[in-house]
Write an enzyme that holds these catalytic residues in place. Structure first.
Site, short mmCIF file in Angstrom:
data_model
loop_
_atom_site.label_atom_id
_atom_site.label_comp_id
_atom_site.label_asym_id
_atom_site.label_seq_id
_atom_site.Cartn_x
_atom_site.Cartn_y
_atom_site.Cartn_z
CG ASP A 192 28.35 -25.53 64.63
OD1 ASP A 192 27.66 -25.62 65.67
OD2 ASP A 192 27.88 -25.17 63.54
CE LYS A 249 38.60 -27.93 68.20
NZ LYS A 249 37.87 -28.97 68.88
CG MET A 268 25.49 -14.98 66.81
SD MET A 268 25.48 -15.29 65.03
CE MET A 268 23.85 -14.71 64.58
N1 SAH Z 1 20.03 -21.30 65.60
C1 SAH Z 1 20.42 -20.92 66.94
C2 SAH Z 1 21.17 -19.62 66.96
C3 SAH Z 1 22.45 -19.65 66.15
S1 SAH Z 1 23.37 -18.17 66.29
C4 SAH Z 1 19.19 -20.90 67.85
O1 SAH Z 1 18.06 -21.01 67.35
O2 SAH Z 1 19.38 -20.83 69.06
C5 SAH Z 1 24.40 -18.52 67.67
C6 SAH Z 1 23.97 -17.71 68.86
O3 SAH Z 1 22.88 -18.32 69.53
C7 SAH Z 1 25.02 -17.55 69.93
O4 SAH Z 1 25.95 -16.57 69.61
C8 SAH Z 1 24.17 -17.15 71.10
O5 SAH Z 1 23.75 -15.80 71.00
C9 SAH Z 1 22.93 -18.00 70.89
N2 SAH Z 1 22.93 -19.26 71.68
C10 SAH Z 1 22.72 -20.49 71.21
N3 SAH Z 1 22.70 -21.40 72.21
C11 SAH Z 1 22.92 -20.70 73.35
C12 SAH Z 1 23.01 -21.04 74.73
N4 SAH Z 1 22.87 -22.31 75.14
N5 SAH Z 1 23.24 -20.06 75.63
C13 SAH Z 1 23.38 -18.78 75.23
N6 SAH Z 1 23.30 -18.40 73.94
C14 SAH Z 1 23.07 -19.33 73.01
#
Ligand code: SAH
Length: 247
Positions: free
Chosen positions: A35, A57, A172
């Site tokens: 994604d 998509k 999130m």
């Molecule tokens: N598995 C991922 C999280 C998935 S949930 C991890 O370990 O990072 C998706 C959320 O991760 C987003 O809504 C946001 O809150 C956060 N996120 C992931 N990458 C990010 C980034 N580069 N900058 C800010 N928030 C990020």
């Protein structure tokens, strides 16, 4: 059987934090399901001869359901393919990696998990905020902000969260930030507790918004804060320092 599934973390965005193992399995993949969270820098380096499936998509505007993603992965592995499911950050911190593992296991599909650098720690870290610190926080709690705290069926115990004397990291959480801040204060969290909201961490268009818990929702609204963002609540935010912007 040559077919195998890989649940791979991409890190928070940018090639620098993609692990060596992630690069290896991506480069030898027959199929890659992804994604947008891994970000353009990584997505532009997917091998061109692999089948690429954008789960957000699919065939126009259709977003693949979780079950469909799992079915495609299982079917392709059964065909003898090496299938990579590429996920932002770490594959098992939110993002439903655990469910995909269960589905693959149920079908007897061989799986390798490739851990990734999670945004929950790396995004604050790269603006100088350590999620724990001897002086400020001896614990960190990572929660999903997907839950609307004003709904009675919220799976999170806001009373306990408000009482925790440590850092709270919210993923999130942009949409529900007003409700989350209100729920924490309602249960006794100090409105002066510093909060940082880091949008698009480690990307070239990263932006940081800092303010007290009592005002952060209003400030974020004024600045038009949008996902993806990591929200950090706690005294460690005092260490925020712009000079850690990504290279
Ligand atoms: N598995 C991922 C999280 C998935 S949930 C991890 O370990 O990072 C998706 C959320 O991760 C987003 O809504 C946001 O809150 C956060 N996120 C992931 N990458 C990010 C980034 N580069 N900058 C800010 N928030 C990020």
């Amino acid at each position: 059987m040559r077919g195998k599934a890989f649940l791979v973390g991409s890190g928070p965005g940018g090639l620098g934090l993609l692990t060596f193992r992630a690069r290896e399995v991506i480069d030898s993949a027959d199929v890659i399901l992804y994604d947008q969270l891994p970000g353009d820098e990584i997505l532009s380096t997917l091998p061109p001869d692999a089948e690429r499936i954008d789960c957000g998509k699919f065939g126009g505007d259709h977003t693949l359901e979780q079950r469909e993603i799992e079915e495609i992965m299982i079917a392709r592995v059964m065909e003898g393919k090496r299938v990579v499911r590429l996920k932002g950050g770490d594959p098992f911190l939110f993002g439903r990696g655990g469910e995909e593992l269960e589905a693959l296991r149920e079908h007897g599909v061989p799986v390798e998990v490739v851990p990734g650098v999670t945004s929950a720690i790396a995004v604050p870290e790269c603006v100088g905020i350590p999620v724990t610190h001897r002086r400020y926080a001896s614990a960190v709690t990572v929660i999903t902000g997907h839950e609307d705290p004003t709904k009675p069926e919220s799976a999170l115990d806001w009373e306990v969260l408000a009482r925790l004397r440590g850092t709270i990291v919210i993923l999130m959480g942009v949409k529900n930030l007003p409700g989350i801040a209100a729920a924490l204060m309602e249960h006794g969290k100090n409105p002066l507790t510093p909060v940082a909201v880091i949008e698009r961490g480690l990307r070239t268009d990263q932006r940081v918004t800092v303010g007290p818990l009592g005002e952060i929702a209003e400030i974020a609204k004024e600045r038009g804060v949008s996902p993806p963002a990591v929200i950090v609540i706690g005294d460690v935010v005092h260490l925020y320092d712009e000079s850690h912007l990504p290279r």
